[in-house]
Design an enzyme around this catalytic site. Sequence first.
Site, short mmCIF file in Angstrom:
data_model
loop_
_atom_site.label_atom_id
_atom_site.label_comp_id
_atom_site.label_asym_id
_atom_site.label_seq_id
_atom_site.Cartn_x
_atom_site.Cartn_y
_atom_site.Cartn_z
CE1 TYR A 160 -3.68 2.29 0.72
CE2 TYR A 160 -2.55 3.61 1.82
CZ TYR A 160 -3.16 3.17 1.54
OH TYR A 160 -4.53 4.34 2.06
CE LYS A 164 -3.38 4.37 -1.86
NZ LYS A 164 -4.53 5.03 -3.23
#
Length: 252
Positions: A160, A164
């Site tokens: 994640y 990002k």
Amino acid sequence: MVNLLSNKTVVINGCSGYLGSAICSGLRSAGAEVIGLVSSAERFRTLDSAEFDQVIELDFSDDESFEDGLEKLAGQRVDCFVNNACSSAALDFGKFDWWGWKAGIDGALNYPSRMLFRMLPLMASPGGSIINIASMYGVVSPRQDVYEGSSGQYKGSPTYAVSKAAIIHLTKIAAVNLGDKGIRVNCISPGAFPRPEVAADEAFSEALIGNIPLKRLGMPLEMVGPVVFLASDLSSYMTGHNMVVDGGWCAQ
């Protein structure tokens, strides 16, 4: 914010989520025509259709659904695209799993990137605005000590965070390459906005709040102002920017 987005059409994916639903309501309140993209028939059934001018099923992980959904947008002039969809399972950094890593990168980076590029032919030029939703974990590393106090049920997923960070950089690359077409590309990186069922874990919430200078968790409505601002002409000279909405977490 009334009428800031009148006569503007906004497409948003991830529209049925905790933050996505609040953003959609805010966009409608600002006068926008909102087209929501949902990933499954099940999510489609849970939506309040009154919050949208149109809802389209588009599953990023299924090529047929993906293409069918885009076909329904064909010919649509899009003034703003909010690239909010993301899926990423928790992955323990100390126990590397290639297939888990690949799935995490697909859900949090590859699908949103694919959507951005496929939306470009529909974007108003000049005047179009693309808003990628990243995360404070694209700016700073997840604090593992925060997650250790959550009874072990939550983890700061490396896929994640890596995804990002890449979305933030993709924002800059897209902004530079689309500037001559009059299309702006910006990014918003939210901080701790846990869903109610997650926030109910007192130990976890306290660990999060302990790292936030404002000493509280974010509320979904606090994402509305930044999105409406970047979607509107008020931000007409902004592109390539990452707006961090995190209560001060990244300032430390």
